[in-house]
Design a protein around this motif. Structure first.
Motif, PDB file in Angstrom:
ATOM      1  N   GLU A  19      41.632   1.875  39.750  1.00 31.99           N
ATOM      2  CA  GLU A  19      40.216   1.979  40.163  1.00 31.99           C
ATOM      3  C   GLU A  19      39.425   2.993  39.339  1.00 31.99           C
ATOM      4  O   GLU A  19      38.368   3.463  39.771  1.00 31.99           O
ATOM      5  CB  GLU A  19      40.096   2.353  41.660  1.00 31.99           C
ATOM      6  CG  GLU A  19      40.728   1.352  42.593  1.00 31.99           C
ATOM      7  CD  GLU A  19      39.964   0.035  42.648  1.00 31.99           C
ATOM      8  OE1 GLU A  19      38.795   0.030  43.011  1.00 31.99           O
ATOM      9  OE2 GLU A  19      40.574  -1.002  42.294  1.00 31.99           O
ATOM     10  N   VAL A  20      39.941   3.356  38.167  1.00 31.26           N
ATOM     11  CA  VAL A  20      39.220   4.286  37.278  1.00 31.26           C
ATOM     12  C   VAL A  20      39.111   3.676  35.888  1.00 31.26           C
ATOM     13  O   VAL A  20      40.117   3.210  35.341  1.00 31.26           O
ATOM     14  CB  VAL A  20      39.920   5.653  37.152  1.00 31.26           C
ATOM     15  CG1 VAL A  20      39.112   6.600  36.266  1.00 31.26           C
ATOM     16  CG2 VAL A  20      40.141   6.286  38.520  1.00 31.26           C
ATOM     17  N   LEU A  69      32.029   7.633  29.208  1.00 29.70           N
ATOM     18  CA  LEU A  69      31.967   7.964  30.637  1.00 29.70           C
ATOM     19  C   LEU A  69      33.334   7.711  31.269  1.00 29.70           C
ATOM     20  O   LEU A  69      34.144   6.954  30.715  1.00 29.70           O
ATOM     21  CB  LEU A  69      30.946   7.083  31.377  1.00 29.70           C
ATOM     22  CG  LEU A  69      29.492   7.085  30.922  1.00 29.70           C
ATOM     23  CD1 LEU A  69      28.675   6.153  31.821  1.00 29.70           C
ATOM     24  CD2 LEU A  69      28.902   8.490  30.940  1.00 29.70           C
ATOM     25  N   CYS A  70      33.537   8.323  32.427  1.00 28.54           N
ATOM     26  CA  CYS A  70      34.763   8.103  33.178  1.00 28.54           C
ATOM     27  C   CYS A  70      34.360   7.963  34.632  1.00 28.54           C
ATOM     28  O   CYS A  70      33.790   8.904  35.186  1.00 28.54           O
ATOM     29  CB  CYS A  70      35.662   9.311  33.000  1.00 28.54           C
ATOM     30  SG  CYS A  70      37.056   9.325  34.117  1.00 28.54           S
ATOM     31  N   LEU A  71      34.597   6.816  35.223  1.00 28.01           N
ATOM     32  CA  LEU A  71      34.204   6.737  36.625  1.00 28.01           C
ATOM     33  C   LEU A  71      35.146   5.916  37.471  1.00 28.01           C
ATOM     34  O   LEU A  71      35.880   5.067  36.978  1.00 28.01           O
ATOM     35  CB  LEU A  71      32.765   6.267  36.804  1.00 28.01           C
ATOM     36  CG  LEU A  71      32.331   4.939  36.304  1.00 28.01           C
ATOM     37  CD1 LEU A  71      31.602   4.185  37.382  1.00 28.01           C
ATOM     38  CD2 LEU A  71      31.394   5.178  35.136  1.00 28.01           C
ATOM     39  N   LEU A 151      43.982  11.830  34.977  1.00 33.17           N
ATOM     40  CA  LEU A 151      43.234  11.197  33.886  1.00 33.17           C
ATOM     41  C   LEU A 151      43.336  12.033  32.614  1.00 33.17           C
ATOM     42  O   LEU A 151      43.261  13.260  32.672  1.00 33.17           O
ATOM     43  CB  LEU A 151      41.769  11.041  34.282  1.00 33.17           C
ATOM     44  CG  LEU A 151      41.527  10.382  35.647  1.00 33.17           C
ATOM     45  CD1 LEU A 151      40.038  10.381  35.993  1.00 33.17           C
ATOM     46  CD2 LEU A 151      42.086   8.960  35.669  1.00 33.17           C
ATOM     47  N   TYR A 152      43.531  11.368  31.483  1.00 34.60           N
ATOM     48  CA  TYR A 152      43.582  12.002  30.155  1.00 34.60           C
ATOM     49  C   TYR A 152      44.709  13.036  30.048  1.00 34.60           C
ATOM     50  O   TYR A 152      44.625  13.982  29.264  1.00 34.60           O
ATOM     51  CB  TYR A 152      42.236  12.679  29.810  1.00 34.60           C
ATOM     52  CG  TYR A 152      41.045  11.771  30.025  1.00 34.60           C
ATOM     53  CD1 TYR A 152      40.859  10.633  29.236  1.00 34.60           C
ATOM     54  CD2 TYR A 152      40.109  12.035  31.025  1.00 34.60           C
ATOM     55  CE1 TYR A 152      39.774   9.798  29.445  1.00 34.60           C
ATOM     56  CE2 TYR A 152      39.019  11.201  31.227  1.00 34.60           C
ATOM     57  CZ  TYR A 152      38.860  10.089  30.443  1.00 34.60           C
ATOM     58  OH  TYR A 152      37.788   9.267  30.654  1.00 34.60           O
ATOM     59  N   ARG A 153      45.746  12.851  30.819  1.00 32.97           N
ATOM     60  CA  ARG A 153      46.847  13.815  30.842  1.00 32.97           C
ATOM     61  C   ARG A 153      47.416  14.106  29.455  1.00 32.97           C
ATOM     62  O   ARG A 153      47.614  15.264  29.084  1.00 32.97           O
ATOM     63  CB  ARG A 153      47.951  13.250  31.742  1.00 32.97           C
ATOM     64  CG  ARG A 153      49.189  14.080  31.773  1.00 32.97           C
ATOM     65  CD  ARG A 153      50.221  13.401  32.638  1.00 32.97           C
ATOM     66  NE  ARG A 153      51.411  14.199  32.765  1.00 32.97           N
ATOM     67  CZ  ARG A 153      52.428  13.871  33.545  1.00 32.97           C
ATOM     68  NH1 ARG A 153      52.380  12.766  34.272  1.00 32.97           N
ATOM     69  NH2 ARG A 153      53.494  14.630  33.609  1.00 32.97           N
ATOM     70  N   GLU A 154      47.681  13.021  28.680  1.00 30.93           N
ATOM     71  CA  GLU A 154      48.291  13.239  27.355  1.00 30.93           C
ATOM     72  C   GLU A 154      47.359  14.048  26.459  1.00 30.93           C
ATOM     73  O   GLU A 154      47.804  14.883  25.680  1.00 30.93           O
ATOM     74  CB  GLU A 154      48.639  11.914  26.649  1.00 30.93           C
ATOM     75  CG  GLU A 154      49.749  11.124  27.305  1.00 30.93           C
ATOM     76  CD  GLU A 154      49.295  10.396  28.568  1.00 30.93           C
ATOM     77  OE1 GLU A 154      48.056  10.185  28.711  1.00 30.93           O
ATOM     78  OE2 GLU A 154      50.145  10.064  29.414  1.00 30.93           O
ATOM     79  N   GLU A 155      46.065  13.805  26.575  1.00 30.46           N
ATOM     80  CA  GLU A 155      45.114  14.547  25.740  1.00 30.46           C
ATOM     81  C   GLU A 155      45.146  16.037  26.074  1.00 30.46           C
ATOM     82  O   GLU A 155      45.137  16.890  25.179  1.00 30.46           O
ATOM     83  CB  GLU A 155      43.680  14.041  25.951  1.00 30.46           C
ATOM     84  CG  GLU A 155      43.468  12.644  25.443  1.00 30.46           C
ATOM     85  CD  GLU A 155      42.024  12.178  25.647  1.00 30.46           C
ATOM     86  OE1 GLU A 155      41.117  13.026  25.808  1.00 30.46           O
ATOM     87  OE2 GLU A 155      41.819  10.955  25.639  1.00 30.46           O
TER      88      GLU A 155
END
Ligand SMILES: Cc1cc2nc3c(=O)[nH]c(=O)nc-3n(C[C@H](O)[C@H](O)[C@H](O)COP(=O)(O)OP(=O)(O)OC[C@H]3O[C@@H](n4cnc5c(N)ncnc54)[C@H](O)[C@@H]3O)c2cc1C
Length: 234
Positions: A19-20, A69-71, A151-155
């Motif tokens: 859902e993201v 964007l991230c939603l 979200l974006y954990r690896e980054e």
């Protein structure tokens, strides 16, 4: 004079957690879209007779005429479910980027606090600050329920390896047995990161309940409100 209305065109979107979605837009009518990392765009669309406007934080550092964007899709929401149906090439009316949720300079050692999609502005702010040579100590305290929603954990893990002044502290409120990292809500970890210091800036982004709770605890600890910078999503 009002702020100009531009057309944001979707280039691509991808699901990054349940859902993201992460979205990449450009604005074809300009060559450069100048903004400060952390600012938001104001999107509008007519649903029947009704014009609806919503804010979305940029999740990127400025690059030509693009922004990201991230939603999350809010169940029974109006705007976010519609954005999730957009196809590449579709456009959205937008104003901005706008707003004041941006790095304060001169930068201080800082704690960034996010839950859920509240991470969005920090992705762009961290990329620009760290890649730009910013050398203050920065701790990102990031809370979600489940590991799969980081979200974006690896980054952020890559940033932590690359920049010795950056610490990534993810915390799960509903960890499963295999998780050996931090657990519980962000509040306790923010207090640990602050320790005895009262000269740090604390940036907070997410839903009102979390933002207000973190602000209240920081004030109780004696942190001056000039050091508390926040963005509420609701
Ligand atoms: C400055 C600013 C920046 C924002 N940036 C982002 C962003 O980067 N990403 C993002 O997903 N949202 C962001 N939001 C929230 C966004 O503007 C909308 O409120 C959200 O998409 C819900 O709109 P909707 O029309 O789908 O739901 P509505 O029909 O308006 O329903 C609103 C309900 O959804 C809840 N809600 C609002 N935002 C969220 C959320 N993110 N997660 C869960 N519940 C929510 C509210 O508490 C409220 O109960 C931001 C809001 C502001 C003010």
């Amino acid at each position: 004079m009002g702020v100009a209305v531009l057309k944001a065109r979707l280039i691509e979107s991808r699901e990054i957690a349940p859902e993201v979605k992460h979205f990449v837009f450009d604005v074809p009518e300009v060559e450069q879209l100048p903004y400060l990392p952390g600012q938001f765009v104001s999107f509008s669309h007519e649903f029947g007779e009704k014009k609806v406007t919503r804010a979305y934080s940029t999740a990127s550092a400025p690059e030509e005429n693009r922004f990201e964007l991230c939603l999350n899709r809010v169940q029974d929401g109006i705007f976010s479910p519609w954005l999730f149906t957009l196809e590449p090439g579709n456009t959205v009316d937008m104003k901005g980027p706008l707003g004041y949720f941006t790095w304060r300079y001169p930068a201080s050692d800082s704690i960034l606090v996010a839950t859920g999609t509240g991470i969005a502005p920090f992705r762009g702010m961290l990329a620009s600050y760290l890649e730009g040579g910013g050398d203050r100590e920065v701790t990102l305290v990031y809370g979600v329920r489940y590991e799969g929603s980081l979200l974006y954990r690896e980054e952020f893990e890559e940033m932590e390896r690359r920049y010795s002044n950056f610490r990534f502290w993810p915390t799960l409120s509903r960890p499963d047995a295999s998780w050996s990292g931090r657990t519980g809500h962000v509040q306790q970890h923010v207090i640990e990161a602050l320790d005895e210091r009262r000269d740090m800036d604390v940036y907070i982004c997410g839903l009102k309940a979390m933002v207000d709770d973190v602000r209240a605890r920081l004030k109780e600890l004696g942190l001056d409100r000039r050091h508390i910078i926040f963005e509420k999503y609701d």
